[in-house]
Design a protein around this motif. Structure first.
Motif: not given
Length: 207
Positions: A91-95, A114-118, A133-135, A142-146
């Motif tokens: 969770n800390d890495s997401f914060i 912007l790209c947010i990568i899980g 939550e991430a999406e 304004g980013a896209k999640h992958y």
């Protein structure tokens, strides 16, 4: 033939989320449970042919340790794309990923893709950040999640292909369907900026 488009992409996120493993999987199609820890930054280059357009990606891999955080603006200034990575089991890495996004938007506004990568989606059983939550967060900024797994080579190629399409779309006027196909050249290299540490990460850092 020189590239028609050159894009700078910066890779951000805390240490041990697998940033280097993602780019090594993409560039070299390799994965190591243990590898050298990134110090400051290094960059990789990859040429992509997309429907007749030659694109050169320069991917900057930054160190995630807290003591290097202040150096971030040096590396992401002038970037057309940003990959902000977090570990789905941490969770800390997401914060911290959210903090990177705030910095990027403050400095570059809407000029950057912007790209947010899980990452580490192979560890689904120990996930603590839900996909929903991430999406939702990605959409709000304004980013896209992958979702990716560098270890299992899931989602990595698709991530960079989609990023390249989005950067091309933002920077060029192309005809419909112009970027629907892509191939990569066999030219890729890694050029360290500074010598890397002799320390090795634990396997959790690499997936």
């Amino acid at each position: 033939m020189e590239a028609e488009k050159n894009f700078k992409v910066v890779l951000l996120g805390e240490g041990c989320v697998g940033k280097t493993s993602i780019v090594l999987r993409y560039i070299q199609n390799t994965f190591n449970d243990k590898h050298l820890m990134t110090q400051h930054a290094g960059f990789f280059q990859k040429n992509i042919n997309m429907a007749g357009k030659r694109v050169c990606l320069t991917i900057w891999d930054t160190a995630g340790q807290e003591r290097f955080h202040a150096l971030g603006p040096i590396y992401y200034r002038g970037s057309q794309g940003a990959l902000v990575v977090y570990d789905i089991t941490d969770n800390d890495s997401f914060i911290k990923a959210k903090n990177w996004i705030k910095e990027l938007k403050a400095m570059l506004g809407n000029d950057i893709v912007l790209c947010i990568i899980g990452n580490k989606c192979d560890l689904e059983k120990t996930r603590v950040i839900s996909l929903e939550e991430a999406e939702a967060y990605a959409a709000s900024v304004g980013a896209k999640h992958y979702s990716t797994s560098a270890k299992l080579n899931k989602g990595v190629e698709e991530l960079f292909l989609d990023l390249s399409k989005r950067m091309l779309s933002k920077n060029t006027t192309s005809t419909p369907g112009a970027s629907n196909s892509a191939s990569t050249s066999n030219r890729s290299e890694r050029i360290p900026i500074v010598p890397e540490s002799t320390e090795t990460k634990e396997s959790c850092c690499s997936k």
